[in-house]
Design an enzyme around this catalytic site. Structure first.
Site, PDB file in Angstrom:
ATOM      1  N   HIS A 100       0.734  -1.159  -0.002  1.00 34.95           N
ATOM      2  CA  HIS A 100      -0.151   0.087   0.106  1.00 34.95           C
ATOM      3  C   HIS A 100       0.773   1.416  -0.182  1.00 34.95           C
ATOM      4  O   HIS A 100       1.035   2.218   0.934  1.00 34.95           O
ATOM      5  CB  HIS A 100      -1.058   0.157   1.000  1.00 34.95           C
TER       6      HIS A 100
ATOM      7  N   ARG B 181      15.419  15.838   0.167  1.00 34.88           N
ATOM      8  CA  ARG B 181      16.837  15.145   0.599  1.00 34.88           C
ATOM      9  C   ARG B 181      16.688  13.756   0.780  1.00 34.88           C
ATOM     10  O   ARG B 181      17.834  13.490   0.663  1.00 34.88           O
ATOM     11  CB  ARG B 181      17.350  16.248   1.580  1.00 34.88           C
TER      12      ARG B 181
ATOM     13  N   ASP C 266      -9.223   4.322  -3.056  1.00 36.62           N
ATOM     14  CA  ASP C 266     -10.421   4.639  -2.475  1.00 36.62           C
ATOM     15  C   ASP C 266     -10.737   6.168  -2.144  1.00 36.62           C
ATOM     16  O   ASP C 266     -11.851   6.425  -1.830  1.00 36.62           O
ATOM     17  CB  ASP C 266     -10.745   3.844  -1.211  1.00 36.62           C
ATOM     18  N   GLY C 267      -9.510   6.698  -2.307  1.00 35.34           N
ATOM     19  CA  GLY C 267      -9.837   8.342  -2.208  1.00 35.34           C
ATOM     20  C   GLY C 267      -9.306   8.809  -0.740  1.00 35.34           C
ATOM     21  O   GLY C 267      -9.506  10.004  -0.497  1.00 35.34           O
ATOM     22  N   PHE C 268      -9.488   7.818   0.123  1.00 32.31           N
ATOM     23  CA  PHE C 268      -9.288   8.099   1.402  1.00 32.31           C
ATOM     24  C   PHE C 268      -7.763   7.820   2.112  1.00 32.31           C
ATOM     25  O   PHE C 268      -7.222   8.682   2.705  1.00 32.31           O
ATOM     26  CB  PHE C 268     -10.102   7.293   2.563  1.00 32.31           C
TER      27      PHE C 268
ATOM     28  N   ASP D  32      -7.159  -3.829   0.128  1.00 33.80           N
ATOM     29  CA  ASP D  32      -6.880  -3.800   1.762  1.00 33.80           C
ATOM     30  C   ASP D  32      -8.291  -4.005   2.334  1.00 33.80           C
ATOM     31  O   ASP D  32      -8.556  -3.425   3.400  1.00 33.80           O
ATOM     32  CB  ASP D  32      -6.335  -2.526   2.102  1.00 33.80           C
TER      33      ASP D  32
END
Length: 386
Positions: A218, A229, A250-252, A277
């Site tokens: 993920h 850096r 999922d956009g979250f 997930d």
């Protein structure tokens, strides 16, 4: 001897190209080819899919649960069967039931349950993903810190004993609690070693990729970020061509803008692929559940601990494909590849799955033109009908 079967009338995506006015020909559980309907053998049994899209079955390499079942709670073959069936409703034809950080005993029972699922040829069961317990406390996410620990010889032996037992087996580890030599031993045995839940810097990521790590768990979540850096784990994942990387769409978990940057930045041949997930909520009406004794709350598409920490995802693969296509403006064929061809490559099963090519497994999904489910097929058998 049974007659071949052809799916006719659909627009077909084989993982590489779209085919119009063609039919998908099956011989038992194997794809024979894609050819004009006029060229089908006279003995062919035909199934009409007029006006639908026929695409490769989705492959999910990180599935914690489904159908009201969590693998951490139940490790028997019936639990695995329930999880696979729940995700088949959303186009997933192959998956890795995933055990997050737990005890040695629970892991042993999970492996035993997986062996039984393999023996019984549970539809959709590809193997196992053992996410932990050899992770970084600093990047634990929803994992129980009391169960996180270094990999010792008994842990390594348990993993090596799984070599060859499944079509694919993946283990997520952090360099903080796993040595490069251990990673090499697992990779040499054919185990997919994934780096995740880690604060490792760029040089360490490169070192562990050279040792045999092949994927990243993920992307962006529970890992050191990209800095100007210190490129961190995220920078190492994107810059190291040998690494594939899963991402939760999922956009979250990841902002769409960050997802787009990552997709444009990823060095190949390794690709970014979709994982859900997913937790036990998929295919169920659960509003909460327990994970290692802690309550997880389901609300508005999110799963969280009481303190707001994200705890897995409440999304299926078809919804993830839609998200990639609609929110990231990816061409539909590329969104589909992220859910089929690319995870097949990452899991080392591309010789059998992920594309609709002659000789490969007849795992496919029929969708409406609006990208709603019609049916799911595994090994040439329809396992779900909307």
């Amino acid at each position: 001897m049974t007659a071949p079967t052809a799916i006719t009338g659909a627009r077909i995506f084989d993982g590489l190209f779209w085919h119009d006015d063609q039919a998908l020909l099956l011989d038992g559980g194997t794809i024979t080819g894609i050819l004009p309907e006029s060229d089908l053998p006279s003995c062919t049994q035909t199934i009409s899919a007029d006006g639908q899209l026929l695409v490769p079955g989705f492959i999910d390499l990180q599935v914690n649960g489904g159908g009201g079942v969590m693998l951490n709670d139940r490790q028997d073959v019936d639990a695995i069967r329930t999880i696979c069936a729940a995700h088949a409703q959303f186009g997933t034809t192959a998956l890795l039931p995933t055990l997050i950080t737990d005890t040695f005993e629970i892991r042993a029972r999970t492996i035993a349950g997986g062996r039984q699922a393999k023996a019984e040829k549970v539809p959709g069961f590809l193997g196992l993903h053992l996410e932990g317990p050899h992770l970084s406390i600093a990047r634990k996410g929803a994992h129980d810190p009391a169960l996180i620990r270094p990999m010792d010889q008994a842990d390594l032996d348990a993993m090596l004993d799984c070599a060859g037992a499944f079509d694919a087996i993946m283990v997520t580890v952090a360099p903080e609690n796993t040595t490069a030599a251990q990673v090499s031993a697992m990779a040499d045995a054919g185990i997919i070693v994934s780096l995740g839940h880690t604060d490792a810097g760029y040089k360490t990521v490169v070192e562990y990729a050279k040792a045999g790590a092949g994927t990243v768990t993920h992307l962006f979540n529970a890992m050191s970020p990209l800095g100007h850096r210190e490129p961190g784990m995220v920078g190492g994942a994107l810059d190291t061509g040998s690494l594939h990387a899963g991402i939760i769409a999922d956009g979250f978990h990841v902002d769409p803008a960050s997802m787009g940057v990552a997709l444009r930045a990823k060095n190949g041949p390794g690709r970014i692929f979709i994982v859900t997930d997913a937790m036990s909520t998929i295919g169920s009406d659960l509003t909460s559940f327990l994970l290692n004794g802690r309550e997880i709350f389901r609300k508005d598409g999110r799963l969280t601990l009481a303190d707001g920490t994200l705890a897995g995802a409440d999304i299926d693969m078809l919804s993830s494909v839609r998200f990639a296509h609609e929110k990231l403006a990816l061409p539909l064929d590329e969104a589909l590849r992220m859910a089929s061809a690319y995870p097949a490559d990452a899991a080392g099963v591309a010789a059998r799955k992920g594309r609709l090519l002659p000789g490969l497994d007849a795992d496919f999904v029929l969708l409406t033109k609006g990208l709603d489910m019609a049916s799911t097929w595994i090994g040439g058998t329809r396992v779900f009908q909307a």
